[in-house]
Design a protein around this motif. Structure first.
Motif, PDB file in Angstrom:
ATOM      1  N   GLN A 113      56.297   0.701  55.402  1.00 27.82           N
ATOM      2  CA  GLN A 113      55.434  -0.242  55.489  1.00 27.82           C
ATOM      3  C   GLN A 113      55.645  -1.362  54.667  1.00 27.82           C
ATOM      4  O   GLN A 113      56.726  -1.555  54.172  1.00 27.82           O
ATOM      5  N   ARG A 114      54.974  -2.339  55.004  1.00 31.07           N
ATOM      6  CA  ARG A 114      55.351  -3.786  54.461  1.00 31.07           C
ATOM      7  C   ARG A 114      55.224  -3.677  52.791  1.00 31.07           C
ATOM      8  O   ARG A 114      54.157  -3.266  52.317  1.00 31.07           O
ATOM      9  N   LYS A 115      56.154  -4.118  52.090  1.00 27.53           N
ATOM     10  CA  LYS A 115      56.125  -4.007  50.545  1.00 27.53           C
ATOM     11  C   LYS A 115      54.999  -5.153  50.128  1.00 27.53           C
ATOM     12  O   LYS A 115      54.820  -6.161  50.354  1.00 27.53           O
ATOM     13  N   ALA A 116      53.857  -4.485  49.305  1.00 28.29           N
ATOM     14  CA  ALA A 116      52.805  -5.227  49.141  1.00 28.29           C
ATOM     15  C   ALA A 116      53.202  -6.503  48.045  1.00 28.29           C
ATOM     16  O   ALA A 116      52.301  -7.424  48.292  1.00 28.29           O
ATOM     17  N   THR A 117      54.194  -6.467  47.362  1.00 33.09           N
ATOM     18  CA  THR A 117      54.485  -7.527  46.298  1.00 33.09           C
ATOM     19  C   THR A 117      55.882  -8.108  46.712  1.00 33.09           C
ATOM     20  O   THR A 117      56.717  -7.316  47.195  1.00 33.09           O
ATOM     21  N   PRO A 118      56.152  -9.358  46.480  1.00 36.38           N
ATOM     22  CA  PRO A 118      57.449  -9.955  46.722  1.00 36.38           C
ATOM     23  C   PRO A 118      58.459  -9.151  46.005  1.00 36.38           C
ATOM     24  O   PRO A 118      58.349  -8.317  45.072  1.00 36.38           O
ATOM     25  N   TYR A 119      59.590  -9.278  46.482  1.00 35.73           N
ATOM     26  CA  TYR A 119      60.854  -8.396  45.858  1.00 35.73           C
ATOM     27  C   TYR A 119      61.298  -9.555  44.654  1.00 35.73           C
ATOM     28  O   TYR A 119      61.211 -10.685  44.727  1.00 35.73           O
ATOM     29  N   PRO A 155      59.117 -12.633  50.151  1.00 41.98           N
ATOM     30  CA  PRO A 155      57.868 -11.594  50.706  1.00 41.98           C
ATOM     31  C   PRO A 155      58.747 -10.793  51.786  1.00 41.98           C
ATOM     32  O   PRO A 155      59.624 -11.369  52.381  1.00 41.98           O
ATOM     33  N   ASP A 156      57.940  -9.768  52.060  1.00 43.01           N
ATOM     34  CA  ASP A 156      58.727  -8.625  52.847  1.00 43.01           C
ATOM     35  C   ASP A 156      57.831  -9.322  54.148  1.00 43.01           C
ATOM     36  O   ASP A 156      57.063  -9.432  54.252  1.00 43.01           O
ATOM     37  N   LYS A 157      59.049  -9.479  55.188  1.00 42.73           N
ATOM     38  CA  LYS A 157      58.621 -10.050  56.509  1.00 42.73           C
ATOM     39  C   LYS A 157      58.893  -9.365  57.593  1.00 42.73           C
ATOM     40  O   LYS A 157      58.317  -9.561  58.706  1.00 42.73           O
ATOM     41  N   VAL A 158      59.700  -8.300  57.621  1.00 42.47           N
ATOM     42  CA  VAL A 158      60.129  -7.638  58.821  1.00 42.47           C
ATOM     43  C   VAL A 158      60.091  -6.074  58.335  1.00 42.47           C
ATOM     44  O   VAL A 158      60.571  -5.365  57.689  1.00 42.47           O
ATOM     45  N   CYS A 173      66.450  -9.127  48.885  1.00 46.07           N
ATOM     46  CA  CYS A 173      66.539 -10.608  48.238  1.00 46.07           C
ATOM     47  C   CYS A 173      67.584 -11.444  49.077  1.00 46.07           C
ATOM     48  O   CYS A 173      67.335 -12.439  49.569  1.00 46.07           O
ATOM     49  N   ARG A 174      68.842 -10.775  49.190  1.00 47.60           N
ATOM     50  CA  ARG A 174      69.969 -11.670  49.880  1.00 47.60           C
ATOM     51  C   ARG A 174      69.735 -11.754  51.540  1.00 47.60           C
ATOM     52  O   ARG A 174      69.853 -12.915  52.001  1.00 47.60           O
ATOM     53  N   ALA A 175      69.117 -10.741  52.063  1.00 43.73           N
ATOM     54  CA  ALA A 175      68.748 -10.744  53.392  1.00 43.73           C
ATOM     55  C   ALA A 175      67.889 -11.771  53.748  1.00 43.73           C
ATOM     56  O   ALA A 175      68.036 -12.376  54.684  1.00 43.73           O
TER      57      ALA A 175
END
Length: 419
Positions: free
Chosen positions: A380-386, A415-418, A359-361
């Motif tokens: 893997q990309r987290k399917a749902t937002p933090y 959202p997970d972006k990296v 969240c902070r990053a």
């Protein structure tokens, strides 16, 4: 500007020369030839390598300056290496009969946070009247120890630890250090060295049998992080490791990236006649033997302030002025969030899908956070937002709360972006 350039080939040539000179000047400004740069490019996401090189260029001339060297602080497990050296050591201890039973068989003496249910379960599973527990062959005892350490619960599912501040103490991590009671620091280092040799030699993905449970059996140094540590040191940075694994264990592993034991901070036991006890060194307002703060979340801030910057007493628990904080920090978990936030230059986060940290990053309010996938087996990309706006933050009493900025405002879900 373009139609003017077309009017004269000479003008174009001059412009090109000028552009080349300016570009060269900017390159020199960004990375002076005297400053080292990262050698490994593979594995770095986006502009992360370039930003780290620029940070190094901005500070490498600080070597020997009156204000002292710029400080860089790394978490260890899953930040500099893949997997966990505390886990690797604990597994080795159980497979090699190196855990001593508590005196009179009273397991509550191994941690003030151990619940009566866990103490009873351990007492029933493990023998008394022995010098070391026969965990290599006594599956029941090994399974109970592993369950309490790894899951924070007994084999029957009862809570193993309670009564701790979740921003300063993780009793499961501390318990490994406390179970080293009765051994000398040198003996523990030899255990850690044996575990290190086994886990580095094992193929990637290997498992091992501890009691009746299959557990991870391999560890690897990240080449990119070895390169980063070396480059920072070559640039004149004062490089430190701060880990929530026992300090003698971290000392052994940190040498593999050129960091001396004097610059590795882990969970520290008190000693009695040269042998480790089941009590821990304190920091800030926590006295030795109180066993209520380790190098964990806010506790990492305290230990960094105390051991690196010389801040004593309760002041070590507070954020320090910028001149007394690390320039660079790297971590992978919520356990690292406080000391990462304290970094004044760049904050490198390896994405392990940890709520508060990501969240902070990702919110990146001051532009100093950089996120990178793990260098080995990235998530893997987290399917749902933090869930930043609802439950991303864990308070000291364990309550799930929104993640807030320094001014108290709530960070929206990210959202997970990296990955």
């Amino acid at each position: 500007m373009n139609h003017r350039l077309r009017t004269s080939a000479a003008t174009a040539a001059l412009a090109l020369a000028a552009t080349t000179l300016v570009s060269g000047a900017r390159t020199a400004e960004a990375a002076p030839s005297a400053c080292p740069t990262l050698r490994i490019s593979d594995g770095w996401y986006g502009e992360n390598k370039a930003r780290i090189d620029r940070l190094i260029a901005d500070h490498c001339q600080d070597k020997g300056a009156k204000g002292g060297k710029p400080v860089a602080v790394f978490d260890w497990d899953n930040t500099v290496i893949k997997n966990d050296v505390g886990d690797a050591t604990f597994h080795w201890l159980l497979r090699n009969d190196r855990v001593r039973p508590p005196r009179q068989g009273d397991w509550s003496t191994t941690s003030r946070h151990l619940t009566p249910e866990a103490a009873t379960a351990l007492g029933e599973a493990c023998p008394t009247g022995v010098r070391v527990l026969p965990t290599a062959t006594d599956t029941r005892c090994a399974d109970e120890l592993l369950s309490v350490y790894a899951s924070g619960a007994t084999t029957t599912g009862k809570t193993a630890f309670e009564g701790h501040d979740r921003r300063r103490m993780e009793p499961q991590y501390a318990w490994l250090a406390q179970l080293l009671h009765g051994w000398t620091t040198r003996q523990v280092e030899s255990f850690a060295a044996a575990a290190r040799a086994e886990n580095l030699a094992a193929p990637q993905g290997a498992t091992q049998l501890v009691g009746a449970t299959r557990v991870t059996g391999w560890v690897r140094y990240y080449p990119q992080q070895r390169d980063l540590v070396r480059t920072l040191r070559d640039a004149g940075f004062d490089v430190w490791i701060v880990s929530a694994s026992p300090e003698p264990v971290v000392d052994v592993w940190a040498k593999g990236v050129g960091v001396a034991p004097s610059h590795a901070i882990g969970i520290r036991n008190t000693t009695d006649r040269g042998r480790l006890t089941a009590h821990l060194k304190g920091c800030g307002s926590v006295r030795d033997g109180e066993d209520t703060m380790i190098t964990y979340i806010d506790g990492k801030r305290c230990w960094i302030n105390q051991e690196i910057f010389g801040v004593r007493g309760p002041a070590a628990e507070r954020v320090q002025p910028a001149s007394r904080r690390q320039v660079f920090a790297a971590g992978d978990s919520d356990t690292d969030v406080s000391f990462l936030r304290d970094a004044t230059g760049l904050r490198l986060v390896l994405n392990r899908n940890k709520n508060e940290l990501m969240c902070r990053a990702y919110e990146n309010g001051d532009g100093r956070w950089i996120v990178n996938p793990m260098f080995i087996e990235p998530k893997q990309r987290k399917a749902t937002p933090y869930p930043c706006a609802s439950t991303g933050y864990t308070a000291g009493d364990g309550t799930a709360e929104p993640v807030r900025r320094s001014d108290g405002s709530v960070i929206p879900d990210q959202p997970d972006k990296v990955f």
